[in-house]
Each structure stands twice: as structure tokens, then as C-alpha cells.
Design an enzyme around this catalytic site. Structure first.
Site, mmCIF file in Angstrom:
data_model
loop_
_atom_site.group_PDB
_atom_site.id
_atom_site.type_symbol
_atom_site.label_atom_id
_atom_site.label_comp_id
_atom_site.label_asym_id
_atom_site.label_seq_id
_atom_site.Cartn_x
_atom_site.Cartn_y
_atom_site.Cartn_z
ATOM 1 N N ASP A 54 0.836 -1.203 0.000
ATOM 2 C CA ASP A 54 0.000 0.000 0.000
ATOM 3 C C ASP A 54 0.871 1.253 0.000
ATOM 4 O O ASP A 54 2.075 1.194 0.319
ATOM 5 C CB ASP A 54 -0.880 -0.032 1.263
ATOM 6 C CG ASP A 54 -2.197 0.704 1.098
ATOM 7 O OD1 ASP A 54 -2.328 1.481 0.135
ATOM 8 O OD2 ASP A 54 -3.089 0.502 1.939
ATOM 9 N N ASP B 226 -10.679 2.230 -3.378
ATOM 10 C CA ASP B 226 -11.200 1.963 -2.033
ATOM 11 C C ASP B 226 -12.715 1.991 -2.029
ATOM 12 O O ASP B 226 -13.341 1.633 -1.036
ATOM 13 C CB ASP B 226 -10.690 3.024 -1.047
ATOM 14 C CG ASP B 226 -9.348 2.624 -0.453
ATOM 15 O OD1 ASP B 226 -8.938 1.467 -0.634
ATOM 16 O OD2 ASP B 226 -8.706 3.480 0.186
HETATM 17 C C1 DGJ Z 1 -5.854 1.905 1.948
HETATM 18 C C2 DGJ Z 1 -6.227 0.677 1.167
HETATM 19 O O1 DGJ Z 1 -6.710 1.034 -0.085
HETATM 20 C C3 DGJ Z 1 -7.250 -0.124 1.968
HETATM 21 O O2 DGJ Z 1 -7.687 -1.234 1.220
HETATM 22 C C4 DGJ Z 1 -6.615 -0.548 3.256
HETATM 23 O O3 DGJ Z 1 -5.549 -1.424 2.989
HETATM 24 C C5 DGJ Z 1 -6.122 0.659 4.021
HETATM 25 N N1 DGJ Z 1 -5.285 1.494 3.210
HETATM 26 C C6 DGJ Z 1 -5.379 0.258 5.272
HETATM 27 O O4 DGJ Z 1 -4.826 1.293 5.933
#
Ligand code: DGJ
Length: 734
Positions: free
Chosen positions: A478, A548
């Protein structure tokens, strides 16, 4: 020749392409007398030549040609006036900023003495197989630019990049380093299609006429960014999903990039793309060179859908690590939306048991497992397992997951650091910063300066240790903020801005080294959703998190945009709980069918699912496994767009043509109106298909239908009310 023709047919070109078969054996043809190169793929040709003045000019980009002699000479033009010099009328293949040139340059430099003029002329070239290098040289100085071309004849793609080399005895600074300039045939009425967006609303499709002036698509954020995706598509003004001429290109770069689409006053439509020249200064000492990213481009006579299918196949087979031999994406479970930071051994084991009963194959623990990570204010940088949450480390959980027949995956965000972390207390100098300026925090975090070798080694080391110590099959990598104050105080002031480039190179190097040391390791690229999705990162990861936003109706549009460029195989898509994101609630079956158009994942809180939810999920996952090779490896036809109709429909056809799946979604039925007929695509007219409704919503009851009927009379689906959905499977009868 025989095998060539077979390869082309295997690629399912609608009409056997005799032109491409004829030139195929030789993807690059060159005539010494006229100094013209003709690059040909099964769908396109691209040509350039050297004029009597030594300038390299673009001659053609479009459908496949076979005869070099047909091409015009690369002759210089005449000035129109003292304000409209010939340089502005010519399609220079890679113009330096020098002489009377006022459009977007492909390369711009500044010498130490202040001279900034660069005029490039042909010096030499080399053809090796499907690769061509043409070296240009400045008219005065030994400053060279080598243009790299790589032709993918079976894939309809030509890749370009450039290397700028300092052969002088003094340093100079490169202020713009593009990968390529592409020229469309002179004309009017072109339309540009591009993807824009923001966090949780990525890859929205825009289509607009090209007028005189520049349209800039770019990232200044240090990563690819949610705001624009490094891709363009230009059509002749009348293309549709299945017809019309479309020129397209995608950049393989995960840092600051820029694509400039420009129509000059002289009817030239040109696209220049590569590294973003904003805040760009890359000093080259004598003997040093700078490579630009690859810019992949193609042409399709089969509309936007044809262009997408070309890119999808190319990406699956030539970009992704492992290419054709990489495995189908497993069904995954991810705990993030269920537990956020409240992860612990017992809770994750309970979820893993439930997930495995549904048919999940890869269990991923998301954020919260390390350091003092109980919220987003602390812990990033401290990559040791949190002893309260996992008293015996991760091994008991991983063993349990493996015993349940699932692979184990782990979330990491290695580029980031919270001020509240042991790492920051030990190394405050490791973050990207300007020495005397405040350090902006976003989501309470700063960025480690991965351009530094020590930071790069630290990040490689921590990931290598995790992958060595534990049976980790998958990292979700991430990256949750964009750059700010991009300073590198330890570097020479003249080299500080190299950070933009070196950071990305080191990101790539870390992943490449990790994969080399752990050949079974798979990686998902996530940047708060789709903030790092491009062909550069896809050369190193197996899938990407598109957004997201997991709300299923929003996802239909995000996925439609995503699918313009990237194949379903790499598009991680989760089924989550409702109401979510914008408080919308859609039925579980609808959410499944939306997510089943990519690499299916579940991100719901399984503890809250009823028995009937779990039963439906088990059925849907089994169904997905039956059709996933068609979805992940097949050809996509976008039948109805969520932007244009209250029904969205997509059809996938397996590579061997034996299976096809149609997904259909209704947003909201008005006035009791029937859903529009779905006219299928890409089937064999004469073949018979067994038609299998996955529910009772298919109007047609005939057990078998011909390809001709399915494409011309079509299928009708009885979708009623709000957020109704269905899927139909077609199996070709032998
Ligand atoms: C952003 C990601 O896109 C989410 O799926 C998740 O992993 C969060 N970060 C966790 O902090």
C-alpha cells in the site's frame, strides 16, 4: 509463415490478416536508399524516415501497411512565414527544444554556460530482431539521444523510450525527458478519451473533442495518482465500442508523468509523453545518461473495445510477471473493511475458517498487525509483529490459514512512516523533506526517502525478512499519501530533483529483487485504491487495487474506466457489506456479479453474514471458479455502458472461444420498461452455444442458440426494480 498465420488466428483477429502475415516475419523493414523504417504489427504500422537535412520525421501511424515504397520521403517543408517556420509544420520524431520550435519538446536541456539549444540529427541505427535503436546527435555537441523501438508483431503494440547521453566534457541538466512523440494523420475532428478521478472515484471516462492548444494529463504527486491515469486514446471522431479507428498509448511509469495532447495551428495532432517536466532537473555529468520510461502504443480499427482488447492481451502476456505462465488470480479474503485496525490472532482465525468454507483461496491480513498500529496515527515504520495482537508472532495464524488450504497474504506500507514510530525517532532524516520547511503530514504519515540507498536497503531488508521468516505468498503493498516537500538534503543541490526519478527506480528495484529471491511471492499494488496503477508497476505486480470504493454501483463505472486499459485479471474487486461508501445498499448477488468481473475478493465481515448470505456466497464463488479463466484471460466486449444506459452489460469470451459469460446489471427500472436487448459480440456465427441462465431472469428458454442469433437477435434479460443483476453462461457445442 505458417506458424505466423496460426499465431495471428490464435489471437482471434476477426479477418485473417494477409497483410500482416506477409510482413510478419519481418516486423521492422528498412530501406537504406530512402532511409525509411516501417514497423508493422498485426494491427498497425508505424513509419519514420530521415530527410536530406538529417532530421528524423514521422511518416505514418495507422493500420498495417506492407510496402515501404508506398511511403513518402521524409522531405523538409517550407516556411509559411517568418512566424510559421517549417520546423513547426514537420512531424519531427523526437524534437529537441532548439531552433524555432514552439510545441511541446521531447527533450530539453540546459548547459552549464546557459546555452539551451538542442537540434537533433540522425547519426546511426541498429536493428536487432524486433528491436530498433536510432541514435540522434546534436548538430554541434556530442549530446546523443537514442530512440528505442520495440515491436510486438503478434500483439499490435510498439514500445518507445529514449536514452539521453552526455558525450561532452561538461555537465548539463535535462529539464524535459519524454519517451516519445506520437503523430496522428493530419486532420480535424479527433476526440480524446482519458481517465480522470480522485480517491474512491478513480478511472472515470472523459471523451472530448481535440481543439488547438494543449491538454495535459499528468501526475505531480510522486506516484501515478488517482487524478489521471497514464493512458490516452484518440479516435477519428466517430469510433464506437466495436468500430472505428482508435490510436492509443500507455506509459509504464509510476512516478511523475505527463502526457501532452496537442493540436497545433497546422492541423498536427501530436501526443508527447514521458517524465513530467514539472520540477524536473536531471543533471548528467560527462559520460552519464538518462533513460525514459517505456511508452506502449497501438492502433485499432475495431473501436474502443478493440483497443482495450489489444492492451489487455498485451498486458497479460507481455507485461505481467510470469506472463502467460502466471496463475489465475485466486479468490481472496481481506479483513480490512471487517476489522480495520482491530486485528488479532483469534479474530483472524475465526474469519479464516469462515472464508475457507466459502471457497476462498488466499487469506490476507490488512493493516494493524504491526508496531503500535491501533489507528492511523502510529506504527508505520515499525514492522515487527504487535505482541498484544499476535503473542506468538504470525506463525500460528499462517499455519491455521495454510491448514485450511489457503495461502496467506499480508498488508504492508513500507514507504511510509508515522512520527509516532521507533523508526522516526531513530531516523528523522530518512523522510523526504526540505531542511528548513515544515513536513506536511497526510493521514498522519510522511514518506521515507526511498531514493536514498540506505532507505532502499532498509525497506528491501524488512520485506525480505518477512517473506523469509513466514510462509507469505502475497504482499498487499500500500502507499497512502502523495508527495510533498520533495527534498533530499543529503544529495548535491544540483541533484536533489533526481529524487522524483530515483525513488521510482528504487521502488522497482526492491520489488524485482524481492521477486527474484522469493519466486512464489505475489504482490498487489495499492495506493489508497487506484493511486498506483500503470504498466510500469504491472511489470512487477500481479494485481492492483482499483479503488477503495467498493460500493457496487459506483464500481461499475470505475471498472468500465479501468477496463479501457487494464485486463480483468489484474483488477482486484471485493464484495463488501452494505450500506457502504455512499450509504447505498445493493443485493449480495449484485455485489458478487460486479466483483466477479475482475479478480474476485471478499472484504465483508463474515461474522455478520447470515446462513443464506454464506450459502449464496458459496454458490457464487463456485460459479466464479467455473468462469474465471474466461473473465481473467478472455476478450472483453462492453455491451452497454453504465454511463449511457440504466443497464450495464459486459461479455467475456474465453481465449479458445469455447465459453462466454454475459453479466448484466440494472440500475433502476423506470415506467416498468423492459431492459434493452443484449447483442452479443465475438461469437462464431455458425456455432451453437448451450445457454445457461444462472438464475430465472433470462427470457430466452431455448437450451441452445446459434452465434448468429445471439449476435443479431440477442439475449433478453428480465431485470426489474432497482439494482437487479444476472449472468448467463454460453458453452460452445462441439
Ligand atoms: C488503503 C487501502 O486502499 C485499503 O484497502 C486498506 O488497505 C487501508 N489502506 C489500510 O490502511
Amino acid at each position: 509463415m505458417r506458424s505466423t498465420t496460426l499465431r495471428i488466428l490464435a489471437g482471434r483477429l476477426a479477418v485473417p490478416c494477409l497483410v500482416c502475415a506477409a510482413v510478419h516475419a519481418q516486423s521492422i523493414r528498412y530501406t537504406e536508399g530512402r532511409k525509411i523504417w516501417l514497423l508493422t504489427t498485426r494491427e498497425s504500422s508505424y513509419a519514420m524516415g530521415v530527410g536530406p537535412d538529417g532530421a528524423l520525421r514521422n511518416l505514418y501511424w495507422g493500420g498495417p501497411l506492407w510496402r515501404v515504397e508506398d511511403l513518402p520521403a521524409a522531405a523538409p517543408r517550407r516556411d509559411i512565414s517568418s512566424f510559421d517556420p517549417r520546423q513547426m509544420l514537420e512531424n519531427e520524431e523526437f524534437p529537441g527544444w532548439g531552433g524555432p520550435r514552439y510545441y511541446e519538446p521531447a527533450v530539453k536541456i540546459a548547459r552549464e554556460d546557459g546555452d539551451r539549444d538542442l537540434v537533433l540529427r540522425y547519426a546511426s541505427h541498429r536493428i536487432q530482431g524486433d528491436g530498433l535503436d536510432i541514435t540522434l546527435k546534436d548538430v554541434n555537441d556530442p549530446i546523443e539521444v537514442t530512440l528505442h523501438y520495440r515491436v510486438y508483431p503478434d500483439y499490435g503494440i510498439v514500445a518507445r523510450s529514449a536514452t539521453v547521453r552526455n558525450g561532452t566534457t561538461r555537465a548539463f541538466t535535462v529539464n524535459s525527458a519524454q519517451s516519445a512523440a506520437w503523430y496522428l494523420p493530419p486532420g480535424d475532428g479527433y476526440r480524446l478519451t482519458y481517465l480522470s478521478g480522485r480517491w474512491a472515484a478513480e478511472t472515470q471516462i472523459n471523451r472530448e473533442p481535440i481543439h488547438e492548444g494543449q491538454k495535459v494529463l499528468e501526475s505531480r504527486k510522486g506516484h501515478t495518482s488517482h487524478n489521471f491515469n497514464p493512458w490516452f486514446s484518440i479516435d477519428a471522431g466517430n469510433a464506437g465500442e466495436e468500430h472505428g479507428r482508435v490510436w492509443f498509448g500507455a506509459l509504464a511509469w509510476s512516478g511523475n508523468w505527463r502526457i501532452t495532447v496537442e493540436q497545433t495551428p497546422y492541423r498536427q495532432v501530436r501526443v508527447t509523453g514521458g517524465m513530467n517536466s514539472f520540477d524536473f532537473a536531471y543533471r548528467l555529468k560527462p559520460g552519464e545518461s538518462l533513460d525514459t520510461p517505456q511508452f506502449f502504443a497501438g492502433f485499432s480499427a475495431a473501436g474502443f473495445g478493440g483497443a482495450s482488447r489489444t492492451l489487455h492481451r498485451f498486458t497479460r502476456e507481455k507485461i505481467l510477471p510470469g506472463g502467460l505462465s502466471s496463475r489465475l488470480r485466486p479468490v481472496l479474503y481481506n479483513s480490512w473493511e471487517a476489522t480495520t485496525f482491530n486485528v488479532n490472532e483469534a479474530g483472524q482465525k475465526a474469519l479464516a475458517e469462515k472464508a475457507s468454507k466459502l471457497g476462498v483461496e488466499l487469506f490476507v491480513v490488512d493493516d494493524g498487525w504491526f508496531g503500535k498500529r491501533n489507528n492511523d496515527r502510529a506504527g508505520l515504520g515499525d514492522w515487527f509483529v504487535n505482541p498484544q495482537k499476535f503473542p506468538q508472532g504470525l506463525k500460528p495464524l499462517i499455519d491455521a490459514v495454510n491448514q485450511l488450504n489457503m495461502d496467506f497474504g499480508l498488508w504492508v506500507e513500507p514507504e511510509m512512516i508515522n512520527a509516532d514510530s521507533d523508526l522516526y525517532r531513530a531516523h528523522p532524516d530518512w523522510v523526504i523533506n526540505f531542511t528548513s520547511r515544515p513536513r506536511s503530514e497526510l493521514r498522519n504519515q510522511m514518506i521515507l526517502n526511498m531514493a536514498r540507498s540506505d532507505v532502499k536497503e532498509y525497506i528491501f531488508g524488512l520485506l525480505d525478512k518477512l517473506a523469509t521468516e513466514y510462509n507469505i505468498r502475497y504482499f498487499k503493498w500500500d502507499m497512502n499519501r502523495s508527495f510533498s516537500e520533495p527534498g533530499w538534503p543529503e544529495a548535491d543541490a544540483a541533484d536533489e530533483q533526481k529524487l522524483w526519478v530515483q525513488y521510482v527506480r528504487n521502488l522497482y528495484e526492491i520489488i524485482d529483487r524481492l521477486r527474484a529471491r522469493h519466486p512464489k511471492l505475489e504482490i498487489e499494488s495499492c495506493s489508497g485504491g487506484g493511486g498506483r496503477v500503470d504498466l510500469g508497476i504491472l511489470q512487477r505486480v500481479d494485481e492492483v487495487w482499483a479503488s477503495d470504493n467498493t460500493e457496487a454501483f459506483d464500481r461499475l463505472r470505475i471498472q468500465e474506466g479501468f477496463s479501457q486499459v487494464y485486463p480483468a485479471k489484474v483488477m482486484s474487486a471485493w464484495v463488501t457489506d452494505v450500506p457502504n461508501m455512499n450509504t447505498r445498499s445493493t443485493p449480495l448477488a449484485y455485489r458478487f456479479l460486479v466483483a466477479m468481473q475482475g479478480a474476485l475478493g471478499i472484504g465483508a465481515n463474515l461474522n455478520r453474514w447470515s446462513d443464506s448470505d454464506s450459502a449464496l456466497a458459496t454458490k457464487m464463488i463456485a460459479l466464479y471458479k467455473r468462469i474465471r479463466s474466461t473473465v481473467q484471460l478472455g476478450d472483453l466486449h462492453r455491451l452497454l455502458s453504465p454511463r449511457e444506459s440504466d443497464v450495464t452489460a459486459n461479455q467475456y469470451i474465453s481465449a479458445d472461444g469455447k465459453q462466454s459469460v454475459v453479466f448484466a446489471f440494472r440500475h433502476s427500472q423506470e415506467y416498468n420498461t423492459a431492459a434493452p436487448t443484449l447483442y452479443l459480440q465475438g461469437l462464431e456465427e455458425k456455432a451453437l452455444y448451450k445457454v445457461e441462465a444462472t438464475d430465472n431472469k433470462l427470457v430466452e428458454r431455448q437450451p441452445q442458440l446459434s452465434g448468429a442469433y445471439l449476435m443479431r437477435a440477442g439475449l433478453n434479460v428480465n431485470l426489474r426494480g432497482d439494482f437487479d443483476s444476472t449472468a448467463v453462461i454460453l458453452e460452445r457445442v462441439q
